[in-house]
Design an enzyme around this catalytic site. Structure first.
Site, PDB file in Angstrom:
ATOM      1  N   LYS A  90       0.844  -1.195   0.000  1.00 31.83           N
ATOM      2  CA  LYS A  90       0.000   0.000   0.000  1.00 31.83           C
ATOM      3  C   LYS A  90       0.884   1.252   0.000  1.00 31.83           C
ATOM      4  O   LYS A  90       1.928   1.292   0.658  1.00 31.83           O
ATOM      5  CB  LYS A  90      -0.912  -0.014   1.231  1.00 31.83           C
ATOM      6  CG  LYS A  90      -1.989   1.066   1.249  1.00 31.83           C
ATOM      7  CD  LYS A  90      -2.886   0.906   2.474  1.00 31.83           C
ATOM      8  CE  LYS A  90      -3.963   1.975   2.553  1.00 31.83           C
ATOM      9  NZ  LYS A  90      -4.806   1.834   3.764  1.00 31.83           N
ATOM     10  N   SER A 165      -9.689   2.394   3.018  1.00 31.78           N
ATOM     11  CA  SER A 165      -8.841   3.127   2.094  1.00 31.78           C
ATOM     12  C   SER A 165      -7.950   2.248   1.230  1.00 31.78           C
ATOM     13  O   SER A 165      -7.376   2.703   0.250  1.00 31.78           O
ATOM     14  CB  SER A 165      -7.954   4.096   2.888  1.00 31.78           C
ATOM     15  OG  SER A 165      -7.079   3.377   3.758  1.00 31.78           O
ATOM     16  N   SER A 189      -9.817  -0.309   7.085  1.00 27.29           N
ATOM     17  CA  SER A 189      -9.269  -0.080   5.741  1.00 27.29           C
ATOM     18  C   SER A 189      -8.625  -1.300   5.104  1.00 27.29           C
ATOM     19  O   SER A 189      -8.290  -1.270   3.919  1.00 27.29           O
ATOM     20  CB  SER A 189      -8.254   1.068   5.774  1.00 27.29           C
ATOM     21  OG  SER A 189      -8.901   2.292   5.997  1.00 27.29           O
TER      22      SER A 189
END
Length: 516
Positions: A90, A165, A189
Site C-alpha cells: 500500500k 482506504s 481499511s
C-alpha cells in the site's frame, strides 16, 4: 505450468511449487506483471490497483531466489518459506526504491530515504515487491475514490468501488495481480475492502506489527496488516511481518509463531463464539444477514458453541471514532506544509511562510483530507477539546470494557464485516456520512486494539461478495485465525470451491473489454 494457472494459486501453493521447482520465481513474477499490464490499466480504463510498478527490482529479487534455490545446500535451506512469492505494498508504507505518495498530490514523486520495518522484513525474506497500490488519500476514505491519482475499481464489478482506504491492495489480490499485499487499517481499511472484493484481510493486535515507516493518519488506531486470498496465506504473511521493533514505541514484545498453523486447524469443537447483537440486523442488508445466519449454522453443526452477546456501548463507537480520528489527523497532517514535508507551492515571489503553507495545503490536499483536518482542529480547539475529544476517548474506554466483558464468556466475537456490499462508484462521494456509516462493524476493533479477520462469507446483493469478521482478545490473533480458517473450510465445502475462484473469468473479460 500455464501462467494463467500459476497466478491463480494461493501464496502457499506458489511457495510449494517454487520449492518443487515446478516453475521459477522469475516466471511467476513475470506472469504477474503480464497480467497487470493486461487488466490494470488506468483510472479511466481498467482496475487501476497500482500507482507504481517495480518490475526491474522485483525480477532481480526473483532471480536471486532462483539462484539460491538452484544452488541447494545451506543457502536454499535458509530461504524463507515465502521467498520468491510476489507481494504488493500500500502506498502509505514507505519504500526506498520506489515513490511513496499516500495517493496525495502533496507527496507526488517523493522517494523515502529508508524502508518501513515491514518492507525491510519483506525484502529480507526475498519476496519480490511488485509495486505500490492505490488508496484513499492519506488513508482517509472508504471507497478508494479519494485518491489524487484516480479511482480503483472492484474486480467483481468495474462500476463499483473496491472499498477503502486500501482498495488498491484488495483489488490487486482479488484480480490475481498479486497473491499477497500489505495494507493499513485504522477503522476497517483492510477488512472492509476485503469484504467488498472477496478476499481475506486482517487487522492485527495493535502493536504486534511495527508502524515504523507507515505514514500516520491516526496514530493510536493505525495498524499494518496482510491482504490475501485465503486465511492461511494471510496468517503466513502476518507471521513474517509481526514482531517487536525498537523503532516503534508502541511495539509489543510478543512472539507470533503460531498464526499459520492456527489458520490451518479445522477442529472447532467446543470453541465459544459470541454473536454481536449490535452488529447485525437493522441497517444490515437482508442478503448479508442471510449469509451470516447460514455461516452461524455451519459453526453450530461443526460443534462450536454459538451464543448471543450484548455490547451496549458499541453503538457509540462510530461517532466516537469520527471525533478521535480527525483530531489525530489534524495533528499528523500539520507536517505536510511545503516547509517541512511535501511539494511546495509559492504563490508569489515575495510570499511569506504563512502564504506558502496555505497555498501548498490548498493545492496539495483533497477534499476529504481537508474536511477531516478542519473537523479535528475544531474538536481540539480551546473550549471544545474536553466536550468532543475527551468525551470520545471516554466512549473508547467503554467500548474496550464491553469487549473485555464479552471475552470473559467467549473465545471470539463474530459479525458481518460490512452492512452492505460494494457501493456503486460515485454514490458515497456525494454523501460522506453514508461512507462513514459503512465502517460501523469494523471500527470497534481499532478502538479496542484487538485483532480482527475478515473472510469471504458468500454472495449477496447484486452478485457481490460479502465478508464475515472474527474478532479475538488482544494478542490472541491465533484464535481469530483458527476460527476464520475453520469457517473458511466449512464455507468452501458448502460452495464446492473457494469464493475467489468463482468469478475470475468474468473479471478478466470485463476488464479487458473496458480496455478494448
Amino acid at each position: 505450468m500455464n501462467p494463467d494457472h500459476m497466478i491463480r494459486l494461493t501464496a502457499l501453493q506458489m511457495a510449494e511449487e517454487l520449492n518443487k521447482t515446478t516453475f521459477t520465481s522469475v516466471e511467476l513474477t513475470k506472469a504477474h506483471f503480464d497480467h497487470i499490464r493486461q487488466i490494470d490499466g488506468t483510472a479511466q480504463a481498467g482496475i487501476h490497483a497500482y500507482l507504481h510498478l517495480n518490475e526491474d527490482d522485483a525480477l532481480a529479487v526473483a532471480a536471486e531466489v532462483d539462484r539460491l534455490r538452484a544452488a541447494g545446500g545451506a543457502d536454499a535451506a535458509a530461504l524463507h518459506p515465502l521467498a520468491g512469492v510476489p507481494i504488493a505494498i500500500k502506498d502509505n508504507i514507505v519504500t526506498s526504491q520506489q515513490p511513496t505518495t499516500a495517493a496525495s498530490k502533496i507527496l507526488e514523486g517523493w522517494m523515502s530515504p529508508y524502508d518501513a520495518t515491514v518492507v525491510q522484513k519483506v525484502r529480507d525474506a526475498k519476496l519480490p515487491v511488485l509495486g505500490k497500490t492505490n488508496m484513499d488519500e492519506f488513508a482517509m476514505g472508504s471507497t478508494t475514490e479519494y485518491s489524487a491519482y484516480g479511482v480503483t475499481r472492484n474486480p467483481w464489478d468495474l462500476e463499483r468501488a473496491p472499498g477503502g482506504s486500501g482498495g488498491g491492495s484488495a483489488s490487486a489480490v482479488g484480480a490475481y495481480m498479486a497473491p499477497l499485499a500489505l495494507g493499513s487499517d485504522t477503522g476497517g481499511s483492510i477488512r472492509q475492502p476485503a469484504s467488498f472484493t472477496g478476499t481475506v484481510g486482517t487487522k492485527p493486535t495493535y502493536g504486534s506489527v511495527s508502524r515504523y515507516g507507515l505514514i500516520a493518519m491516526a496514530s493510536s488506531l493505525d495498524q499494518i496488516g496482510p491482504v490475501a486470498r485465503t486465511t492461511a496465506d494471510a496468517a503466513a504473511l502476518h507471521e513474517l511481518i509481526a514482531g517487536h521493533d525498537p523503532k516503534d514505541s508502541t511495539s509489543l514484545i510478543t512472539e507470533w509463531n503460531d498464526l499459520a498453523s492456527a489458520a490451518q486447524t479445522r477442529d472447532l469443537t467446543g470453541v465459544r463464539i459470541g454473536v454481536l447483537e449490535e452488529l447485525q440486523g437493522s441497517g444490515f442488508s437482508e442478503q448479508i444477514q442471510q449469509r451470516f445466519d447460514e455461516a452461524l449454522q455451519l459453526l453450530r453443526d461443526a460443534g462450536a458453541d454459538v451464543v448471543a452477546i450484548d455490547c451496549p456501548n458499541m453503538s457509540y463507537a462510530l461517532p466516537a471514532y469520527y471525533l478521535i480520528v480527525p483530531s489525530e489527523v489534524s495533528s499528523n497532517m500539520a507536517r505536510f506544509d511545503g516547509i517541512r514535508f511535501g511539494n511546495r507551492v509559492v504563490p508569489e515571489a515575495d510570499s511569506t511562510v504563512k502564504e506558502v503553507m496555505a497555498a501548498t495545503r490548498a493545492a496539495g490536499f483533497g477534499d476529504e483530507v481537508k474536511r477531516r483536518i478542519i473537523l479535528g482542529t475544531y474538536a481540539l480547539s480551546a473550549g471544545y477539546v474536553e466536550e468532543y475529544y475527551g468525551s470520545a476517548q471516554r466512549i473508547r474506554t467503554l467500548v474496550q470494557q464491553d469487549f473485555a466483558r464479552a471475552f470473559e464468556n467467549v473465545d471470539v466475537l463474530i459479525s458481518p464485516t460490512t452492512p452492505t456490499v460494494a457501493v456503486p462508484l460515485g454514490e458515497q462521494v456525494s454523501d460522506p456520512a453514508s461512507m462513514y456509516a459503512n465502517d460501523v462493524a469494523t471500527i470497534p476493533a481499532n478502538l479496542a486494539g484487538i485483532p480482527a479477520v475478515s473472510i469471504p462469507g458468500g454472495m449477496a446483493e447484486h452478485d457481490m461478495p460479502m465478508g464475515i469478521q472474527i474478532q479475538a482478545p488482544a494478542t490472541r490473533d491465533a484464535v481469530a485465525y483458527r476460527v476464520a480458517g475453520g469457517l473458511e473450510a466449512l464455507l468452501e465445502d458448502k460452495w464446492g470451491r473457494p469464493l475467489y475462484q468463482q468469478a475470475p473469468e468474468a473479471t478478466t473479460a470485463a476488464t479487458a473489454g473496458r480496455q478494448d
